[in-house]
Design a protein around this motif. Structure first.
Motif, mmCIF file in Angstrom:
data_model
loop_
_atom_site.group_PDB
_atom_site.id
_atom_site.type_symbol
_atom_site.label_atom_id
_atom_site.label_comp_id
_atom_site.label_asym_id
_atom_site.label_seq_id
_atom_site.Cartn_x
_atom_site.Cartn_y
_atom_site.Cartn_z
ATOM 1 N N CYS A 26 0.851 -1.206 0.000
ATOM 2 C CA CYS A 26 0.000 0.000 0.000
ATOM 3 C C CYS A 26 0.879 1.246 0.000
ATOM 4 N N PRO A 65 -2.547 -0.837 -3.085
ATOM 5 C CA PRO A 65 -3.336 -1.366 -1.967
ATOM 6 C C PRO A 65 -3.905 -2.753 -2.288
ATOM 7 N N GLN A 66 -3.989 -3.611 -1.252
ATOM 8 C CA GLN A 66 -4.541 -4.977 -1.383
ATOM 9 C C GLN A 66 -5.484 -5.258 -0.204
ATOM 10 N N ASN A 116 -7.615 -1.046 2.979
ATOM 11 C CA ASN A 116 -6.599 0.017 3.073
ATOM 12 C C ASN A 116 -6.500 0.801 1.764
ATOM 13 N N ALA A 117 -5.937 2.011 1.922
ATOM 14 C CA ALA A 117 -5.671 2.896 0.763
ATOM 15 C C ALA A 117 -4.447 3.756 1.087
ATOM 16 N N PRO A 118 -3.674 4.161 0.053
ATOM 17 C CA PRO A 118 -2.497 5.005 0.318
ATOM 18 C C PRO A 118 -2.895 6.374 0.890
ATOM 19 N N ALA A 169 -0.763 4.865 5.295
ATOM 20 C CA ALA A 169 -1.959 4.153 4.797
ATOM 21 C C ALA A 169 -3.171 4.502 5.636
#
Length: 634
Positions: free
Chosen positions: A88, A93-94, A115-117, A128
């Motif tokens: 991420c 992101p995963q 999650n997201a950056p 994150a």
């Protein structure tokens, strides 16, 4: 387990994309009000900022999360998540998956992590943004569902009740493992409606299940407890219990669901029991004895055909459930009930007891009866079984045999008496002849000789008369071919009176015939003539010297006899003195010149020969009444 399908909302995604590092302090109040649990994590995995939702779940103190490493706060997080966060941080992101944690109240909570950056003002990734989706209810529901499926599977294995489902939209049929096992198909077998129906035995079973399926789909009608037969994949016949009902979605029928149970052993056992019951029923119904079973209230719960016939019914249902007081007179019922209670209380059976049962219609039957207590597992009587053998015919034969023995005994006595009479009378006549002959031999006087010859002549006549009387007695007692006829008694009395009319007129006697004109007796005609002549003659002959003779004749039917009554007003007989000798041979009871003592003896023998009897009542100086009983069964 629960599948990861949730993603952040569009609003949150757009909001996250707007957040830069320099704005954290300025946007803190906005982050705190995010509707989902949210945390900002820097590239060192430290929690920088959280929403109030996050705090309320994981931290009692809002400041407690500052400068805390994510993996310090959540030590149970998999280290693989670091790789997810590292990707991420690189802008890739995963999904982070599902994680269970404990909230501030100590309760287990399941979350799906996404999650997201996190970018700064220069579009550099500085960390994150982690967002949680609470899926506790979904996970718990899935766990509950798994439990129910496990319990259902266990129940299926224990009860051997299979399940099936039919989806009408895609025409798919599902069989559980147990259902497949019952059909003896492989575990990977895929059934359909057509093959499922084909397994049912052709005829009643296939027609019944086909109609049930049709009515369920056409009318929404469920079915249950259908006992049918199938032919398994290996060719075995089995009994099964089938049930099913429609299932609906928003009021529309979408399929069918049901159960399928192997009941072959149970049905086979039931059939065996039924066959055994039929065999037992056939046995007891054809026994030549009355068989019944009573409960503790003496109500009959089972009877055989012989008992039905005895009670005069065709259907056992007319008797079952009734007690002795409903089937027999109260006196008989009370005795039977008392005996039932004694057998069930003492547990001692009654075996082959001779009893006389009386039905409500008054008919009496002799039985050899047995009553045996029925015991439960605790040794307590819950009823009794009764067995009765009808011995009425045997009792009649016994009575007949006893009568024959009595008759033989009487005949023997008569024979002995007759022998004594013959011996005495002939000896008397012989002695008389011998004495007169001796007198005749020694007598010289012709006139005396003539007198002796006259006495010899009279003695000879007396001997002939004696022989005639003895011959008639022998004839009566040895004649086995007597012909009994139906005779009008009134006419016979009139004939006897006509024949005796000179004798009656000479003695100034009055005879009154009260016998009805149509009164019939069964008798030997010659015997009846002799009986009437002797009794009428005696009634007139032995009249009282102070009054004219009166003789009354009447008749009546009673029981098995026609009874002739001859009543006179003559001298009477002292029965206390002469009662036992009244019908003896050569017995006389009055000083009458014509009394010879043979008439009553002969008539008594004639009446006995016709299975009749004679009764007499008399008072000295008042008169005598004879009752002659003619047997109607002759």
């Amino acid at each position: 387990m629960y599948q990861n399908k949730a993603t952040p909302t569009t609003f949150v995604r757009n909001f996250i994309g707007m957040i830069k590092v320099p704005l954290i302090s300025n946007t803190s109040f906005i982050i705190r009000q995010l509707p989902t649990p949210t945390a900002f994590v820097d590239t060192n995995y430290n929690i920088v900022q959280t929403s109030d939702k996050w705090t309320s779940i994981f931290n009692e103190n809002e400041e407690s999360n500052k400068s805390n490493s994510l993996f310090a706060v959540f030590p149970n997080l998999s280290h693989k998540w670091k790789m997810v966060l590292e990707n991420c941080f690189k802008g890739n992101p995963q999904p982070m998956g599902i994680h269970k944690t404990i909230d501030t109240k100590g309760q287990d909570i399941w979350f799906e992590w996404t999650n997201a950056p996190w970018y700064d003002a220069n579009e550099n990734i500085v960390g994150a943004i982690i967002q949680l989706n609470n899926i506790t209810d979904a996970v718990n529901n899935e766990l509950e569902l798994n439990k129910k499926e496990l319990l259902l599977q266990q129940q299926t294995e224990i009860t051997k009740i299979g399940r099936w489902e039919f989806n009408m939209e895609d025409n798919q049929l599902f069989w559980c493992t147990t259902t497949k096992s019952i059909h003896e198909v492989s575990p990977d077998f895929k059934p359909n409606i057509e093959t499922a129906l084909f397994y049912y035995k052709e005829g009643h079973s296939r027609n019944t299940i086909s109609m049930a399926l049709f009515e369920a789909q056409d009318k929404g009608k469920p079915w249950s407890n259908l006992k049918l037969q199938i032919i398994t994949a290996t060719g075995k016949e089995k009994w099964v219990m089938a049930g099913g009902k429609p299932i609906y979605n928003k009021g529309k029928m979408v399929g069918l669901i049901g159960t399928f149970q192997d009941i072959h052993e149970q049905v086979e056992a039931d059939i065996k029991i039924i066959n055994n019951e039929k065999l037992l029923r056939t046995l007891i119904d054809n026994l030549p004895v009355n068989v019944y079973i009573k409960d503790t209230e003496s109500r009959k719960v089972l009877i055989n055909k012989a008992e039905c016939e005895y009670l005069g019914v065709n259907d056992p249902k007319e008797i079952l459930g009734k007690n002795d007081f409903e089937l027999y007179p109260s006196e008989s019922a009370e005795k039977s009930r008392a005996e039932d209670l004694r057998v069930m209380k003492t547990l001692k059976p009654v075996i082959a007891k001779e009893t006389v049962n009386t039905r409500l219609d008054g008919k009496q039957t002799s039985f050899l009866s047995s009553k045996i207590p029925l015991l439960n597992g605790k040794g307590i009587a819950y009823g009794l079984v009764g067995i009765s053998l009808d011995i009425s015919k045997l009792k009649e034969k016994e009575k007949e045999l006893r009568n024959i023995i009595n008759i033989a005994s009487v005949q023997n006595k008569k024979l002995l008496n007759f022998a004594h009479i013959v011996s005495h009378n002939l000896r008397s006549h012989s002695a008389n002849f011998s004495m007169l002959l001796n007198f005749l031999e020694s007598e010289k006087d012709e006139d005396e000789k003539k007198s002796i010859v006259a006495m010899l002549t009279k003695a000879s006549n007396n001997l002939l008369e004696t022989l005639d009387n003895l011959n008639e007695v022998v004839s009566i007692n040895t004649n086995t071919n007597i012909e009994i006829k139906e005779i009008s008694l009134n006419e016979k009395v009139e004939d006897a009176c006509q024949n005796l009319s000179p004798f009656i007129l000479d003695n100034k006697a009055t005879l009154e015939n009260k016998i009805p004109e149509n009164f019939i007796v069964k008798s030997v005609p010659a015997y009846l003539d002799s009986i009437l002549t002797n009794f009428i003659t005696n009634a007139v002959k032995y009249k009282h010297p102070n009054r004219d003779s009166y003789v009354s004749l009447s008749a009546e039917k009673k029981g098995n006899y026609a009874i002739l009554t001859i009543k006179d007003n003559g001298l009477g007989i002292d029965l206390d003195k002469y009662g036992e000798k009244l019908f003896g041979m050569y017995k006389t009871f009055h000083d009458h010149t014509d009394a010879r003592g043979i008439g009553l003896y002969l008539t008594k023998n004639q009446i006995d020969a016709m299975n009749g009897k004679v009764e007499v009542t008399s008072k000295v100086g008042k008169g005598t009444e004879f009752k002659i009983f003619f047997n109607e069964k002759n």
